[in-house]
Design a protein around this motif. Structure first.
Motif, PDB file in Angstrom:
ATOM      1  N   GLY A  61      16.888 -21.263  -3.499  1.00  0.00           N
ATOM      2  CA  GLY A  61      16.985 -20.291  -3.301  1.00  0.00           C
ATOM      3  C   GLY A  61      16.743 -18.934  -4.244  1.00  0.00           C
ATOM      4  O   GLY A  61      15.934 -18.215  -4.253  1.00  0.00           O
ATOM      5  N   GLN A  62      16.900 -19.250  -5.705  1.00  0.00           N
ATOM      6  CA  GLN A  62      17.150 -18.203  -7.180  1.00  0.00           C
ATOM      7  C   GLN A  62      16.452 -18.326  -7.384  1.00  0.00           C
ATOM      8  O   GLN A  62      14.973 -19.906  -7.738  1.00  0.00           O
ATOM      9  N   SER A  63      15.021 -17.472  -7.832  1.00  0.00           N
ATOM     10  CA  SER A  63      14.318 -17.299  -9.239  1.00  0.00           C
ATOM     11  C   SER A  63      14.474 -17.146 -10.277  1.00  0.00           C
ATOM     12  O   SER A  63      15.155 -16.702 -10.792  1.00  0.00           O
ATOM     13  N   LEU A  79       4.763 -32.303  -4.836  1.00  0.00           N
ATOM     14  CA  LEU A  79       5.674 -31.494  -6.183  1.00  0.00           C
ATOM     15  C   LEU A  79       6.689 -31.489  -5.857  1.00  0.00           C
ATOM     16  O   LEU A  79       7.456 -31.409  -6.641  1.00  0.00           O
ATOM     17  N   GLU A  80       6.299 -29.966  -5.146  1.00  0.00           N
ATOM     18  CA  GLU A  80       7.899 -29.487  -4.687  1.00  0.00           C
ATOM     19  C   GLU A  80       8.870 -30.591  -4.480  1.00  0.00           C
ATOM     20  O   GLU A  80      10.106 -30.535  -5.187  1.00  0.00           O
ATOM     21  N   GLN A  81       8.568 -31.306  -3.530  1.00  0.00           N
ATOM     22  CA  GLN A  81       9.768 -32.739  -3.494  1.00  0.00           C
ATOM     23  C   GLN A  81      10.428 -33.465  -4.710  1.00  0.00           C
ATOM     24  O   GLN A  81      11.637 -34.301  -5.074  1.00  0.00           O
ATOM     25  N   SER A  82       8.969 -34.006  -5.244  1.00  0.00           N
ATOM     26  CA  SER A  82       9.944 -34.377  -6.922  1.00  0.00           C
ATOM     27  C   SER A  82      10.614 -33.504  -7.848  1.00  0.00           C
ATOM     28  O   SER A  82      11.289 -33.891  -8.668  1.00  0.00           O
ATOM     29  N   ALA A  83       9.841 -31.945  -7.910  1.00  0.00           N
ATOM     30  CA  ALA A  83      10.767 -30.872  -8.514  1.00  0.00           C
ATOM     31  C   ALA A  83      11.961 -30.749  -8.409  1.00  0.00           C
ATOM     32  O   ALA A  83      13.004 -29.751  -8.962  1.00  0.00           O
ATOM     33  N   GLY A  84      11.656 -30.386  -7.013  1.00  0.00           N
ATOM     34  CA  GLY A  84      12.733 -29.647  -6.239  1.00  0.00           C
ATOM     35  C   GLY A  84      12.534 -27.839  -6.286  1.00  0.00           C
ATOM     36  O   GLY A  84      13.642 -27.293  -6.052  1.00  0.00           O
ATOM     37  N   ILE A  85      11.274 -27.366  -6.660  1.00  0.00           N
ATOM     38  CA  ILE A  85      10.617 -26.419  -7.023  1.00  0.00           C
ATOM     39  C   ILE A  85       9.501 -25.662  -6.446  1.00  0.00           C
ATOM     40  O   ILE A  85       8.923 -27.018  -5.417  1.00  0.00           O
ATOM     41  N   ARG A  86       9.665 -24.293  -6.399  1.00  0.00           N
ATOM     42  CA  ARG A  86       7.903 -24.109  -5.633  1.00  0.00           C
ATOM     43  C   ARG A  86       8.069 -22.999  -6.493  1.00  0.00           C
ATOM     44  O   ARG A  86       8.361 -22.519  -6.776  1.00  0.00           O
ATOM     45  N   PHE A  87       6.283 -23.182  -7.094  1.00  0.00           N
ATOM     46  CA  PHE A  87       6.341 -22.002  -7.925  1.00  0.00           C
ATOM     47  C   PHE A  87       5.262 -20.986  -6.953  1.00  0.00           C
ATOM     48  O   PHE A  87       4.725 -21.357  -5.859  1.00  0.00           O
ATOM     49  N   THR A  88       5.753 -20.013  -7.429  1.00  0.00           N
ATOM     50  CA  THR A  88       5.507 -18.260  -6.397  1.00  0.00           C
ATOM     51  C   THR A  88       4.720 -17.386  -7.325  1.00  0.00           C
ATOM     52  O   THR A  88       4.143 -17.135  -6.453  1.00  0.00           O
ATOM     53  N   ARG A  89       4.550 -17.553  -8.659  1.00  0.00           N
ATOM     54  CA  ARG A  89       3.640 -17.077  -8.851  1.00  0.00           C
ATOM     55  C   ARG A  89       3.301 -17.474 -10.381  1.00  0.00           C
ATOM     56  O   ARG A  89       4.432 -18.157 -11.087  1.00  0.00           O
ATOM     57  N   ALA A 118       5.668 -18.223 -15.206  1.00  0.00           N
ATOM     58  CA  ALA A 118       5.283 -19.225 -14.642  1.00  0.00           C
ATOM     59  C   ALA A 118       6.879 -18.950 -13.414  1.00  0.00           C
ATOM     60  O   ALA A 118       7.806 -19.839 -13.539  1.00  0.00           O
ATOM     61  N   SER A 119       6.741 -18.397 -12.544  1.00  0.00           N
ATOM     62  CA  SER A 119       7.748 -18.332 -11.635  1.00  0.00           C
ATOM     63  C   SER A 119       8.503 -19.207 -11.044  1.00  0.00           C
ATOM     64  O   SER A 119       7.503 -19.631 -10.515  1.00  0.00           O
ATOM     65  N   TYR A 120       9.383 -19.975 -10.198  1.00  0.00           N
ATOM     66  CA  TYR A 120       9.574 -20.701  -9.256  1.00  0.00           C
ATOM     67  C   TYR A 120      10.564 -20.719  -8.448  1.00  0.00           C
ATOM     68  O   TYR A 120      11.891 -19.315  -9.306  1.00  0.00           O
ATOM     69  N   VAL A 121      10.949 -20.529  -7.314  1.00  0.00           N
ATOM     70  CA  VAL A 121      12.777 -21.092  -6.671  1.00  0.00           C
ATOM     71  C   VAL A 121      12.567 -21.906  -6.579  1.00  0.00           C
ATOM     72  O   VAL A 121      11.846 -23.260  -5.942  1.00  0.00           O
ATOM     73  N   VAL A 122      13.928 -21.957  -6.216  1.00  0.00           N
ATOM     74  CA  VAL A 122      14.449 -23.436  -6.616  1.00  0.00           C
ATOM     75  C   VAL A 122      15.094 -24.411  -5.169  1.00  0.00           C
ATOM     76  O   VAL A 122      15.242 -23.292  -4.142  1.00  0.00           O
ATOM     77  N   LEU A 123      14.331 -24.998  -4.901  1.00  0.00           N
ATOM     78  CA  LEU A 123      14.707 -25.689  -3.768  1.00  0.00           C
ATOM     79  C   LEU A 123      16.078 -26.319  -3.411  1.00  0.00           C
ATOM     80  O   LEU A 123      16.582 -26.738  -2.559  1.00  0.00           O
TER      81      LEU A 123
END
Length: 170
Positions: free
Chosen positions: A134-136, A65-75, A87-92
Motif C-alpha cells: 500500500g506504500q508508494s 506485470l503486477e503479479q510478477s513484480a509485486g507493484i502497480r505503476f500509478t503515474r 515513475a511512481s508505483y504502489v507496493v502490492l
C-alpha cells in the motif's frame, strides 16, 4: 400554538412557516452546520485521493506485470524542467517488490509511444527500503533530450511485460 407553525387554511393541519427554523439556528447552530459540511466535503475529497482506481484515472493496468513484480505503476511524470521522469508505483506484494527494486541490472524501460525513443537510465533506484504493501515509491529516470514528453503516452517494459498507453503528466 407553536410560534414556528401556522394552521393550514383548508386542511386544519399545522404547517411550519418557512424561514423560522433557519432564523433560530443562531451562531452555535451555524458553526455546527459548517463543521458537518466541512467534514463531509473533506471526507469525500480525501477518500477520492486515497482510494482512487488507477484505471478510472486513465492509468492502464497489467495484471501479469503486477503479479510478477509485486507493484502497480500509478503515474509517469516529467519533472525537473523536462530532464527527469518520475515513475511512481504502489507496493502490492512486499517480497516481490523488494526483488523488483533490488534488481539494478534490469530496471523497467520507459518508451515513448510517439517516437522510437526510450530510457532505462535510472538516476535513482534506492535499495534497502522496508517495502510495505500500500506504500508508494518511485523511480527517477534521466530524460535528457526529452525522450518522453508531457501530454504524450508511454509504455513501461519490465521483465517481458508491457504496460501500454501510460499517460505522461508534467
Amino acid at each position: 400554538m407553536n410560534p414556528g407553525t401556522t394552521r393550514a387554511a383548508r386542511s386544519g393541519e399545522w404547517v411550519a412557516r418557512p424561514g423560522r427554523a433557519v432564523a433560530r439556528l443562531g451562531r452555535r447552530g451555524w458553526v455546527v452546520v459548517a463543521v458537518v459540511l466541512a467534514l463531509v466535503v473533506g471526507g469525500a475529497v480525501t477518500s477520492r485521493m486515497l482510494w482512487h482506481d488507477p484505471a478510472q484515472a486513465g492509468m492502464p493496468l497489467n495484471v501479469d506485470l503486477e503479479q510478477s513484480a509485486g507493484i502497480r505503476f500509478t503515474r509517469v511524470a516529467v519533472v525537473a524542467d523536462g530532464g527527469l521522469l518520475e515513475a511512481s508505483y504502489v507496493v502490492l506484494d512486499p517480497e516481490k517488490a523488494t526483488r523488483f527494486q533490488s534488481d539494478r541490472e534490469h530496471p523497467p524501460a520507459i518508451e515513448s509511444e510517439e517516437r522510437a525513443e526510450s530510457t532505462k537510465r535510472v538516476a535513482l533506484m534506492k535499495q534497502g527500503h522496508q517495502m510495505r504493501a500500500g506504500q508508494s515509491y518511485y523511480l527517477v529516470y534521466n530524460n535528457s533530450g526529452g525522450v518522453v514528453r508531457s501530454g504524450e503516452t508511454a509504455r513501461i517494459v519490465y521483465n517481458g511485460f508491457v504496460l501500454e498507453h501510460v499517460p505522461v503528466i508534467g
